[in-house]
Design a protein around this motif. Structure first.
Motif, PDB file in Angstrom:
ATOM      1  N   ALA A  62       3.001  -0.797 -15.011  1.00  0.00           N
ATOM      2  CA  ALA A  62       1.997  -0.083 -14.216  1.00  0.00           C
ATOM      3  C   ALA A  62       1.384  -0.998 -13.167  1.00  0.00           C
ATOM      4  O   ALA A  62       1.237  -0.608 -11.993  1.00  0.00           O
ATOM      5  N   LEU A  63       1.025  -2.209 -13.560  1.00  0.00           N
ATOM      6  CA  LEU A  63       0.400  -3.138 -12.618  1.00  0.00           C
ATOM      7  C   LEU A  63       1.360  -3.549 -11.509  1.00  0.00           C
ATOM      8  O   LEU A  63       0.975  -3.615 -10.337  1.00  0.00           O
ATOM      9  N   GLU A  64       2.610  -3.812 -11.862  1.00  0.00           N
ATOM     10  CA  GLU A  64       3.585  -4.195 -10.837  1.00  0.00           C
ATOM     11  C   GLU A  64       3.867  -3.040  -9.892  1.00  0.00           C
ATOM     12  O   GLU A  64       3.982  -3.225  -8.672  1.00  0.00           O
ATOM     13  N   LEU A  65       3.949  -1.826 -10.438  1.00  0.00           N
ATOM     14  CA  LEU A  65       4.204  -0.650  -9.616  1.00  0.00           C
ATOM     15  C   LEU A  65       3.109  -0.448  -8.578  1.00  0.00           C
ATOM     16  O   LEU A  65       3.387  -0.142  -7.414  1.00  0.00           O
ATOM     17  N   VAL A  76       1.232   7.050 -14.647  1.00  0.00           N
ATOM     18  CA  VAL A  76       1.132   6.456 -13.310  1.00  0.00           C
ATOM     19  C   VAL A  76       2.339   6.735 -12.419  1.00  0.00           C
ATOM     20  O   VAL A  76       2.356   6.313 -11.263  1.00  0.00           O
ATOM     21  N   GLU A  77       3.350   7.439 -12.928  1.00  0.00           N
ATOM     22  CA  GLU A  77       4.524   7.731 -12.111  1.00  0.00           C
ATOM     23  C   GLU A  77       5.115   9.075 -12.531  1.00  0.00           C
ATOM     24  O   GLU A  77       4.843   9.566 -13.643  1.00  0.00           O
ATOM     25  N   PRO A  78       5.892   9.701 -11.650  1.00  0.00           N
ATOM     26  CA  PRO A  78       6.403  11.044 -11.933  1.00  0.00           C
ATOM     27  C   PRO A  78       7.132  11.181 -13.266  1.00  0.00           C
ATOM     28  O   PRO A  78       7.007  12.207 -13.937  1.00  0.00           O
ATOM     29  N   ARG A  85      -3.147   6.485 -12.169  1.00  0.00           N
ATOM     30  CA  ARG A  85      -3.024   5.537 -11.058  1.00  0.00           C
ATOM     31  C   ARG A  85      -4.368   5.211 -10.427  1.00  0.00           C
ATOM     32  O   ARG A  85      -4.588   4.092  -9.943  1.00  0.00           O
ATOM     33  N   THR A  86      -5.268   6.187 -10.413  1.00  0.00           N
ATOM     34  CA  THR A  86      -6.531   6.023  -9.685  1.00  0.00           C
ATOM     35  C   THR A  86      -7.346   4.852 -10.214  1.00  0.00           C
ATOM     36  O   THR A  86      -7.997   4.149  -9.443  1.00  0.00           O
ATOM     37  N   LEU A  87      -7.292   4.614 -11.512  1.00  0.00           N
ATOM     38  CA  LEU A  87      -8.022   3.483 -12.075  1.00  0.00           C
ATOM     39  C   LEU A  87      -7.462   2.160 -11.527  1.00  0.00           C
ATOM     40  O   LEU A  87      -8.222   1.282 -11.107  1.00  0.00           O
ATOM     41  N   PHE A  88      -6.148   2.027 -11.495  1.00  0.00           N
ATOM     42  CA  PHE A  88      -5.530   0.813 -11.001  1.00  0.00           C
ATOM     43  C   PHE A  88      -5.731   0.658  -9.492  1.00  0.00           C
ATOM     44  O   PHE A  88      -5.883  -0.461  -8.986  1.00  0.00           O
TER      45      PHE A  88
END
Length: 221
Positions: A20-23, A201-203, A211-214
């Motif tokens: 998630a972080l890398e994305l 965080v992804e489809p 995603r909004t938090l990151f």
């Protein structure tokens, strides 16, 4: 944004958090084993979900005494962003970095489902990209997520705006007091929450709500 993820024996969401972080940031997080004594120079330190040490004694109790926690406390006190999810929330509470405690779920059952989360404070580095009052989807997976605080602590936490996220629309899965799903420390740079935003965080996850938090953290950095 530079980030690091602390890994304990029994962590099982660390790879999800790395992805998630890398994305979202475009930069691969550094992995830090719990026996190390020093964290790298980063903008964000994440304590991921899982069942560190098999939840013996209490969830997060043993991990909170790991060598790396000394430097994590120092980093938090210096203002570095620290984010604990699920078992990470339990560890941060056991280490005294967050108020309150996480107890066994109401009904003493493990829950693994999707819930609804309301952002009640969007004036933090973790929530600035949400609208205040925004309700969003998020998965949970835990057995000891029932947030509790004594009367005085709860009054202080609520009064200071430290409650960032609440379970919404009757989806509280664990009996947490005041439907609290995520809280910060008084300074606002440490957040713990039971739901797993990294898993939406992804489809391919079935949605992008987490995603909004990151993205909020990325903007803050």
């Amino acid at each position: 944004m530079k980030s690091a993820v602390i890994v304990f024996p029994g962590s099982n969401r660390d790879r999800d958090m790395f992805q998630a972080l890398e994305l979202i940031t475009g930069t691969r997080p550094q992995s830090v084993w719990h026996t190390e004594s020093t964290l790298p120079d980063v903008d964000l330190v994440v304590v991921p979900g899982g069942f560190s040490y098999g939840d013996y004694l209490r969830a997060g109790a043993i991990a909170a005494r790991s060598p790396i926690l000394k430097d994590l406390v120092a980093k938090a006190e210096s203002g570095v962003s620290v984010f604990g999810v699920c078992n990470g929330f339990q560890i941060l509470a056991e280490a005294g970095l967050l108020p309150g405690a996480l107890m066994r779920n109401a009904g003493l059952i493990y829950v693994c489902k999707e819930v609804r989360i309301e952002t009640v404070n969007n004036a933090t580095r973790f929530s600035s990209e949400f609208r205040k009052g925004q309700v969003w989807r998020c998965p949970v997976s835990h057995h000891d997520g029932n947030y509790f605080a004594d009367t005085e602590t709860l009054k202080r936490v609520e009064g200071n705006g430290q409650v960032v996220f609440r379970y919404a629309e009757g989806t509280n899965p664990n009996g947490s007091i005041n439907d609290i799903a995520g809280v910060t420390n008084a300074r606002g740079n440490v957040l713990g929450m039971m739901p797993h935003p990294e898993n939406l965080v992804e489809p391919l996850h079935g949605g992008l709500d987490g995603r909004t938090l990151f993205e909020s953290l990325l903007k803050a950095a």
